[in-house]
Design a protein around this motif. Structure first.
Motif, PDB file in Angstrom:
ATOM      1  N   HIS A 147       0.827  -1.210   0.000  1.00 29.72           N
ATOM      2  CA  HIS A 147       0.000   0.000   0.000  1.00 29.72           C
ATOM      3  C   HIS A 147       0.863   1.262   0.000  1.00 29.72           C
ATOM      4  O   HIS A 147       0.528   2.236  -0.670  1.00 29.72           O
ATOM      5  N   GLY A 148       1.965   1.239   0.733  1.00 28.20           N
ATOM      6  CA  GLY A 148       2.883   2.378   0.709  1.00 28.20           C
ATOM      7  C   GLY A 148       3.410   2.626  -0.695  1.00 28.20           C
ATOM      8  O   GLY A 148       3.433   3.768  -1.176  1.00 28.20           O
ATOM      9  N   SER A 149       3.808   1.538  -1.379  1.00 31.38           N
ATOM     10  CA  SER A 149       4.312   1.661  -2.754  1.00 31.38           C
ATOM     11  C   SER A 149       3.226   2.131  -3.709  1.00 31.38           C
ATOM     12  O   SER A 149       3.465   2.969  -4.585  1.00 31.38           O
ATOM     13  N   ASP A 150       2.014   1.584  -3.542  1.00 40.91           N
ATOM     14  CA  ASP A 150       0.905   1.979  -4.415  1.00 40.91           C
ATOM     15  C   ASP A 150       0.553   3.456  -4.240  1.00 40.91           C
ATOM     16  O   ASP A 150       0.270   4.147  -5.220  1.00 40.91           O
ATOM     17  N   ILE A 151       0.557   3.917  -3.016  1.00 42.80           N
ATOM     18  CA  ILE A 151       0.245   5.334  -2.755  1.00 42.80           C
ATOM     19  C   ILE A 151       1.240   6.232  -3.480  1.00 42.80           C
ATOM     20  O   ILE A 151       0.860   7.230  -4.112  1.00 42.80           O
ATOM     21  N   GLU A 152       2.520   5.870  -3.427  1.00 44.38           N
ATOM     22  CA  GLU A 152       3.538   6.651  -4.142  1.00 44.38           C
ATOM     23  C   GLU A 152       3.320   6.585  -5.651  1.00 44.38           C
ATOM     24  O   GLU A 152       3.437   7.590  -6.359  1.00 44.38           O
ATOM     25  N   LEU A 153       3.000   5.394  -6.167  1.00 43.76           N
ATOM     26  CA  LEU A 153       2.727   5.221  -7.596  1.00 43.76           C
ATOM     27  C   LEU A 153       1.568   6.114  -8.039  1.00 43.76           C
ATOM     28  O   LEU A 153       1.650   6.815  -9.049  1.00 43.76           O
ATOM     29  N   PHE A 154       0.494   6.110  -7.258  1.00 43.89           N
ATOM     30  CA  PHE A 154      -0.691   6.900  -7.608  1.00 43.89           C
ATOM     31  C   PHE A 154      -0.402   8.395  -7.521  1.00 43.89           C
ATOM     32  O   PHE A 154      -0.844   9.161  -8.380  1.00 43.89           O
ATOM     33  N   LYS A 155       0.329   8.819  -6.514  1.00 46.29           N
ATOM     34  CA  LYS A 155       0.674  10.242  -6.388  1.00 46.29           C
ATOM     35  C   LYS A 155       1.513  10.709  -7.575  1.00 46.29           C
ATOM     36  O   LYS A 155       1.283  11.806  -8.108  1.00 46.29           O
ATOM     37  N   ARG A 156       2.473   9.899  -7.973  1.00 39.94           N
ATOM     38  CA  ARG A 156       3.314  10.267  -9.124  1.00 39.94           C
ATOM     39  C   ARG A 156       2.470  10.380 -10.385  1.00 39.94           C
ATOM     40  O   ARG A 156       2.643  11.311 -11.168  1.00 39.94           O
ATOM     41  N   TYR A 157       1.563   9.440 -10.563  1.00 41.27           N
ATOM     42  CA  TYR A 157       0.743   9.484 -11.779  1.00 41.27           C
ATOM     43  C   TYR A 157      -0.203  10.677 -11.754  1.00 41.27           C
ATOM     44  O   TYR A 157      -0.375  11.352 -12.776  1.00 41.27           O
ATOM     45  N   ILE A 158      -0.798  10.947 -10.626  1.00 37.71           N
ATOM     46  CA  ILE A 158      -1.726  12.079 -10.526  1.00 37.71           C
ATOM     47  C   ILE A 158      -1.023  13.392 -10.846  1.00 37.71           C
ATOM     48  O   ILE A 158      -1.605  14.293 -11.446  1.00 37.71           O
ATOM     49  N   SER A 159       0.254  13.489 -10.493  1.00 37.80           N
ATOM     50  CA  SER A 159       0.981  14.734 -10.762  1.00 37.80           C
ATOM     51  C   SER A 159       1.480  14.832 -12.202  1.00 37.80           C
ATOM     52  O   SER A 159       1.751  15.934 -12.687  1.00 37.80           O
ATOM     53  N   ALA A 160       1.584  13.696 -12.911  1.00 39.41           N
ATOM     54  CA  ALA A 160       2.175  13.746 -14.259  1.00 39.41           C
ATOM     55  C   ALA A 160       1.344  13.074 -15.341  1.00 39.41           C
ATOM     56  O   ALA A 160       1.636  13.234 -16.529  1.00 39.41           O
ATOM     57  N   GLY A 161       0.313  12.328 -14.972  1.00 39.35           N
ATOM     58  CA  GLY A 161      -0.474  11.594 -15.961  1.00 39.35           C
ATOM     59  C   GLY A 161      -1.306  12.517 -16.834  1.00 39.35           C
ATOM     60  O   GLY A 161      -1.612  13.651 -16.465  1.00 39.35           O
ATOM     61  N   LYS A 162      -1.697  12.018 -18.004  1.00 41.98           N
ATOM     62  CA  LYS A 162      -2.449  12.834 -18.969  1.00 41.98           C
ATOM     63  C   LYS A 162      -3.830  12.282 -19.287  1.00 41.98           C
ATOM     64  O   LYS A 162      -4.722  13.039 -19.644  1.00 41.98           O
ATOM     65  N   ASP A 163      -4.010  10.974 -19.199  1.00 37.32           N
ATOM     66  CA  ASP A 163      -5.284  10.404 -19.607  1.00 37.32           C
ATOM     67  C   ASP A 163      -6.369  10.744 -18.588  1.00 37.32           C
ATOM     68  O   ASP A 163      -6.254  10.426 -17.405  1.00 37.32           O
ATOM     69  N   SER A 164      -7.437  11.376 -19.044  1.00 29.70           N
ATOM     70  CA  SER A 164      -8.459  11.880 -18.122  1.00 29.70           C
ATOM     71  C   SER A 164      -9.180  10.761 -17.371  1.00 29.70           C
ATOM     72  O   SER A 164      -9.477  10.890 -16.177  1.00 29.70           O
ATOM     73  N   ASP A 165      -9.453   9.645 -18.038  1.00 34.90           N
ATOM     74  CA  ASP A 165     -10.153   8.535 -17.378  1.00 34.90           C
ATOM     75  C   ASP A 165      -9.269   7.864 -16.327  1.00 34.90           C
ATOM     76  O   ASP A 165      -9.726   7.558 -15.218  1.00 34.90           O
ATOM     77  N   LEU A 166      -8.005   7.620 -16.678  1.00 39.54           N
ATOM     78  CA  LEU A 166      -7.078   7.023 -15.713  1.00 39.54           C
ATOM     79  C   LEU A 166      -6.830   7.975 -14.547  1.00 39.54           C
ATOM     80  O   LEU A 166      -6.748   7.537 -13.384  1.00 39.54           O
TER      81      LEU A 166
END
Length: 198
Positions: A147-166
């Motif tokens: 869960h710690g790793s997933d939280i970091e993964l999600f935070k990184r994606y939220i700050s840099a991801g582009k796909d609106s649905d994801l």
């Protein structure tokens, strides 16, 4: 000996449970990522392809981790000695099944390949081989770490991801993961407290 090896191979094939007979920690994820990279490079220019690949990589990583968490939860229901740990496993299996199905739907709509099996087959294989308090301790340790790793993964994606649905899926999912982590910590503390009173 040959007959035993042949029987073992047939058993694995019939059961279809390569995770228990042949753990594959990253093969499924690598294959999905390679498939996405090849597809996007054919369809888009370099900059667009890199963006699509980053979005797809998040989907691949989140799917692999989510499937591992769901399978770990199912295993906890069967193997855990403490009722609290079994309840935690049941909750994780149920919630991840729903989240994984939603992610699978988004990936299909976006033509993103995601793994068909959990990311960490070795971990599942290991945990399926233990039970009782040893299982409880290892399970709690692993789901806390994941869960710690997933939280970091999600935070990184939220700050840099582009796909609106994801992005929408990740933004809705992040607070749930954070709540899960607190729940896992609470269960761990309660289990330790119960052991001290035995």
């Amino acid at each position: 000996m040959r007959r035993y090896v042949f029987f073992l191979m047939i058993s694995c094939s019939i059961a279809g449970t390569f995770l228990s007979c042949n753990p594959r920690p990253a093969g499924e994820q690598n294959a999905a990522s390679d498939s996405n990279a090849a597809r996007f490079k054919k369809q888009s220019d370099h900059t667009v392809a890199a963006t699509l690949e980053r979005d797809a990589r998040f989907a691949v990583d989140a799917a692999g981790s989510g499937m591992t968490e769901a399978e770990l939860g199912i295993t906890a229901v069967d193997k855990a000695s403490e009722k609290l740990v079994r309840q935690l496993g049941d909750s994780m299996a149920h919630e991840y099944a729903i989240a994984n199905a939603a992610l699978k739907g988004i990936a299909a709509k976006k033509n993103i390949s995601i793994p068909a099996a959990p990311a960490d087959g070795n971990l599942l294989h290991e945990l399926r081989g233990i039970k009782g308090t040893a299982f409880d301790d290892r399970y709690l340790q692993q789901v806390k770490k994941m869960h710690g790793s997933d939280i970091e993964l999600f935070k990184r994606y939220i700050s840099a991801g582009k796909d609106s649905d994801l992005l929408r899926w990740a933004i809705l999912r992040l607070p749930v993961l954070e709540q899960h982590l607190e729940y896992i910590k609470t269960v761990g503390s309660m289990v330790m407290q119960q052991r001290r009173t035995y």
